[in-house]
Design an enzyme around this catalytic site. Structure first.
Site, short mmCIF file in Angstrom:
data_model
loop_
_atom_site.label_atom_id
_atom_site.label_comp_id
_atom_site.label_asym_id
_atom_site.label_seq_id
_atom_site.Cartn_x
_atom_site.Cartn_y
_atom_site.Cartn_z
N CYS A 102 0.82 -1.21 0.00
CA CYS A 102 0.00 0.00 0.00
C CYS A 102 0.86 1.26 0.00
O CYS A 102 0.46 2.28 0.56
CB CYS A 102 -0.91 0.00 1.22
SG CYS A 102 -2.16 -1.26 1.09
N ASP A 103 2.04 1.19 -0.58
CA ASP A 103 2.92 2.36 -0.61
C ASP A 103 3.19 2.72 -2.06
O ASP A 103 3.48 1.84 -2.89
CB ASP A 103 4.24 2.01 0.10
CG ASP A 103 5.10 3.25 0.30
OD1 ASP A 103 4.78 4.30 -0.30
OD2 ASP A 103 6.09 3.16 1.04
#
Ligand code: PLP
Length: 384
Positions: A323-324
């Protein structure tokens, strides 16, 4: 240099058996790499730097071939010990070590250590009294992709004073070591380092220090995007000539890491999502920057991505599953139109990929499977 490469059929077969992402190591290729080095540099004793790829099957194969091992931590010593490899076959080549780890190493039978500062001497003297020590010297090298001579090594003028101090503290000043930097694309730096070490050996003899070992570290390269194919014959030929001319009577050690497994492993990942962003295809893989492709950050590395679909190629973006948004594996890479489930192959993924992968976001690092354990079943399938 022929790298190990899976065929499309092999990728599909293995992907039915194992969840992606996975690494496939060819132990036969590791063995070939080891034999090549022994053949090209016959006087050089190999201490495989296990940080590059500590896969137990690799360590066991290399141990069986007679390799020794370069360790950088307590964890690496424990791993080798758990495989039955004695400390006498290890060199603790991290120049700065926690005192407890030196003690554990010594208890495990490790009797060879490197150091590059006076502050290391009392720690070694107290926890590994009587051990052989090698002083690490700095070598300048602009043709190395990874500079290992800013953080490590002393200037040559300090090498002998430090060896004298080590001797006075009850250690055995055994030799000199250097590392030209990882992924070194030419042999020049080895030549410069050998000449510098020769001067130090001569000076040491005048000062009553009987140095017996020269450790030429790691640094040998593997094929890399955007660089000419490394000429290992030329590099090893030049190193060998330098050693024979300057160090005919000295025991020579080396600590190859990247070279040994880099060309022996393929990574297989899957496309788990597709997007169109500003008209450009984006593909989400099940492995990323926090996983096997961590060399984008830690190793100055750009990975090859290979596909098994035909068709027009469009500049595409490949990202990892986390999720980066830093998790980008490749931008504007020409790729055919891919679909969820398609496999992506990365060759030359054997060094500093598995060993530095994290489990950020709960994504587990790719497991390594052994090619030779699976080929028999594969051939069987082809026949039936
Ligand atoms: N020896 C030492 C002390 C190292 O720090 C390294 C890499 O960091 C190696 C050997 C292995 O070097 P390479 O992977 O360039 O062969």
């Amino acid at each position: 240099m022929n790298s190990f490469r899976l065929t499309e059929e092999e990728v599909n077969y293995l992907a039915e058996k194992y969840p992606t992402p996975f690494m496939v190591v060819s132990l036969d290729k590791v063995e070939k790499n080891y034999h090549y080095l022994r053949h090209r540099l016959p006087r050089v004793k190999v201490f495989y730097a296990i940080k590059a790829n500590p896969e137990p099957a690799v360590l066991t194969r290399l141990a069986g071939l007679g390799s020794n091992f370069d360790v950088a931590s307590e964890g690496e010593i424990r791993l080798l010990s758990s495989l039955g490899i004695p400390g006498s076959r290890m060199i603790y080549a991290n120049p700065v070590k926690p005192p407890d780890s030196i003690r554990l190493a010594s208890q495990a039978g490790v009797d060879k250590f490197t150091f590059d500062d006076e502050s290391e001497i009392p720690k070694l003297a107290e926890n590994a009294h009587g051990a052989r020590v090698l002083i690490r010297v700095q070598v300048e090298n602009k043709s190395a992709v990874v500079n290992l001579n800013e953080k490590f090594g002393v200037v040559p003028e300090l090498a002998l004073p430090l060896l004298h101090k080590a001797k006075a503290a009850g250690l055995v000043p055994a030799g000199i070591c250097f590392h030209v930097g990882s992924q070194s694309l030419k042999a020049d730096a080895y030549g410069r380092a050998l000449r510098m070490c020769r001067r130090l050996f001569d000076q040491a003899a005048c000062e009553g220090l009987d140095l017996k070992i020269l450790d030429i570290g790691g640094g040998l390269p593997i094929p890399e995007i955007g660089q000419p194919e490394p000429d290992l014959d030329a590099m090893t030929g030049s190193i060998r000539a330098g050693l024979d001319e300057l160090f005919p009577d000295v025991e020579i050690w080396s600590e190859p890491g990247r070279y040994m497994c880099g060309t022996a492993v393929n990574l297989v990942a899957s496309v788990i999502g597709t997007k169109l962003r500003g008209g450009q295809p984006w593909y989400v893989l099940d492995d990323g920057l926090y996983g096997s492709y961590n060399g984008l950050v830690f190793d100055h590395w750009t990975y090859k991505l290979e596909f098994f679909r035909e068709g027009a190629r469009t500049p595409s973006v490949f990202v990892g599953p986390s999720c980066d948004s830093i998790d980008v594996v490749a931008r504007d890479l020409p790729a055919p139109a891919l679909q969820v489930g398609d496999k992506v192959l990365t060759p030359e993924a054997g060094s500093y990929c598995a060993s530095a992968a994290t489990s950020f976001n709960g994504f587990q690092p790719a497991k390594t499977i052994v090619y030779e354990d699976n080929v028999a079943a594969l051939r069987q399938k082809a026949v039936s």
